[in-house]
Motif scaffolding. Sequence first.
Motif, short mmCIF file in Angstrom:
data_model
loop_
_atom_site.label_atom_id
_atom_site.label_comp_id
_atom_site.label_asym_id
_atom_site.label_seq_id
_atom_site.Cartn_x
_atom_site.Cartn_y
_atom_site.Cartn_z
N GLU A 37 0.85 -1.19 0.00
CA GLU A 37 0.00 0.00 0.00
C GLU A 37 0.88 1.24 0.00
OE1 GLU A 37 -3.58 2.02 2.58
OE2 GLU A 37 -3.43 -0.16 2.47
N LYS A 38 0.65 2.13 -0.97
CA LYS A 38 1.38 3.39 -1.08
C LYS A 38 0.39 4.50 -1.38
CE LYS A 38 5.97 2.71 -1.14
NZ LYS A 38 6.96 3.41 -0.41
N ASN A 39 0.46 5.58 -0.61
CA ASN A 39 -0.42 6.73 -0.84
C ASN A 39 -1.89 6.32 -0.92
OD1 ASN A 39 1.94 8.31 -0.99
ND2 ASN A 39 2.10 7.91 -3.19
N ASP A 40 -2.30 5.45 0.00
CA ASP A 40 -3.69 4.96 0.08
C ASP A 40 -4.13 4.17 -1.14
OD1 ASP A 40 -4.07 6.12 2.60
OD2 ASP A 40 -4.56 8.07 1.70
N VAL A 41 -3.18 3.66 -1.92
CA VAL A 41 -3.51 2.80 -3.06
C VAL A 41 -2.85 1.44 -2.84
CG1 VAL A 41 -3.32 2.46 -5.55
CG2 VAL A 41 -3.62 4.78 -4.63
N GLN A 42 -3.63 0.38 -3.02
CA GLN A 42 -3.11 -0.98 -2.86
C GLN A 42 -2.59 -1.46 -4.21
OE1 GLN A 42 -3.35 -2.58 0.15
NE2 GLN A 42 -2.54 -4.55 -0.45
N TYR A 43 -1.30 -1.86 -4.25
CA TYR A 43 -0.69 -2.39 -5.47
C TYR A 43 -0.46 -3.89 -5.29
CZ TYR A 43 0.14 2.41 -6.87
OH TYR A 43 -0.03 3.73 -7.22
N LEU A 44 -0.62 -4.62 -6.38
CA LEU A 44 -0.47 -6.07 -6.36
C LEU A 44 0.56 -6.49 -7.40
CD1 LEU A 44 -4.25 -7.06 -6.39
CD2 LEU A 44 -2.78 -6.79 -4.38
N LEU A 45 1.43 -7.40 -7.01
CA LEU A 45 2.37 -8.01 -7.94
C LEU A 45 1.79 -9.37 -8.31
CD1 LEU A 45 5.12 -7.51 -9.29
CD2 LEU A 45 6.16 -8.78 -7.41
N LEU A 46 1.54 -9.58 -9.60
CA LEU A 46 0.82 -10.76 -10.06
C LEU A 46 1.70 -11.61 -10.98
CD1 LEU A 46 -2.46 -8.91 -11.14
CD2 LEU A 46 -1.97 -9.93 -8.92
N PHE A 159 3.20 -8.97 -13.44
CA PHE A 159 2.36 -7.83 -13.78
C PHE A 159 2.14 -7.00 -12.53
CE2 PHE A 159 1.02 -11.05 -16.90
CZ PHE A 159 1.13 -10.33 -18.08
N LEU A 160 2.09 -5.69 -12.69
CA LEU A 160 1.77 -4.78 -11.59
C LEU A 160 0.36 -4.27 -11.80
CD1 LEU A 160 2.71 -3.23 -9.05
CD2 LEU A 160 3.51 -1.42 -10.58
N ALA A 161 -0.47 -4.40 -10.76
CA ALA A 161 -1.85 -3.93 -10.84
C ALA A 161 -2.16 -3.08 -9.62
CB ALA A 161 -2.80 -5.13 -10.92
N ARG A 162 -3.20 -2.26 -9.75
CA ARG A 162 -3.63 -1.44 -8.62
C ARG A 162 -5.11 -1.73 -8.37
NH1 ARG A 162 -1.85 3.77 -10.43
NH2 ARG A 162 -2.60 3.45 -12.51
N LYS A 180 7.83 2.87 -10.79
CA LYS A 180 9.02 2.00 -10.80
C LYS A 180 9.48 1.66 -9.39
CE LYS A 180 10.95 2.73 -15.33
NZ LYS A 180 12.02 3.18 -16.15
N SER A 181 9.47 2.64 -8.48
CA SER A 181 9.94 2.37 -7.12
C SER A 181 9.01 1.38 -6.42
CB SER A 181 10.05 3.66 -6.31
OG SER A 181 8.78 4.26 -6.15
N ILE A 182 7.71 1.47 -6.69
CA ILE A 182 6.75 0.53 -6.08
C ILE A 182 7.01 -0.88 -6.61
CG2 ILE A 182 4.30 -0.11 -5.98
CD1 ILE A 182 3.74 2.96 -6.03
N LEU A 183 7.20 -1.00 -7.92
CA LEU A 183 7.47 -2.31 -8.51
C LEU A 183 8.77 -2.89 -7.96
CD1 LEU A 183 6.66 -4.48 -10.54
CD2 LEU A 183 7.86 -3.19 -12.31
N GLU A 184 9.80 -2.07 -7.86
CA GLU A 184 11.08 -2.53 -7.33
C GLU A 184 10.94 -3.00 -5.87
OE1 GLU A 184 13.76 0.72 -7.99
OE2 GLU A 184 13.78 0.39 -10.16
N GLU A 185 10.17 -2.25 -5.09
CA GLU A 185 9.97 -2.63 -3.69
C GLU A 185 9.22 -3.95 -3.57
OE1 GLU A 185 8.09 -0.68 0.39
OE2 GLU A 185 8.51 0.60 -1.34
N LEU A 186 8.20 -4.13 -4.39
CA LEU A 186 7.45 -5.38 -4.38
C LEU A 186 8.33 -6.55 -4.78
CD1 LEU A 186 4.09 -4.18 -5.98
CD2 LEU A 186 4.30 -5.27 -3.75
N ILE A 187 9.15 -6.37 -5.81
CA ILE A 187 10.02 -7.44 -6.27
C ILE A 187 11.09 -7.76 -5.23
CG2 ILE A 187 11.78 -8.05 -7.99
CD1 ILE A 187 10.02 -6.59 -10.06
#
Length: 196
Positions: A37-46, A159-162, A180-187
Amino acid sequence: MSAYLFNQENEPDESDSITLYDEAGRPLDCYVENSLEKNDVQYLLLTPVDIPVVIIVWDDNEDDDEGVILLDDEEEISRIFADAKAVLAELDLSLKYTAYTLTVSGELPPIEDEDILTLEIEGKDPDGKAQEEELQLLTSFYHEEEQYNIYTPWERVLFLARVASDTEVELVDPDDDDLKSILEELIEELLFEDDD
């Protein structure tokens, strides 16, 4: 858009899955590998439930990687799909025309060194080097005297989804500089978990 079956209160595991849909309404079933979760948005790595594949043809006028053409034209894929499905069925693999990537279900054949194709792909990694992708050859076939080759990526396709609402998620562009920073953090979190 997609059906959203992920419980945000639990850590994701392989039982957490969603189905993404492309503009044509084709589905792609995915496992939720990680969430953030970043800035009140939930991101998913799929990652897809089934095995992603690509179809490649070579331009005879070019050498090596320059001549590789990844087939992404929907009309051409539809035209050769039946032949590709038939040749993969001989390997006990079932080809599916899924959203965002073709996939197969079944057990992949053993890997042979001569069946690995290494491609330099557009873009550079943070160190300024060209990125390489390794693909495993599954099979080849001909359609109207043109040879087509079916490969599967060596590394996991992510895949990155929100989360867009309680019941929908949307795919986001991993090349978006803001993401990109969110994707890198998830990975990084996913790789750290794999090392445990």
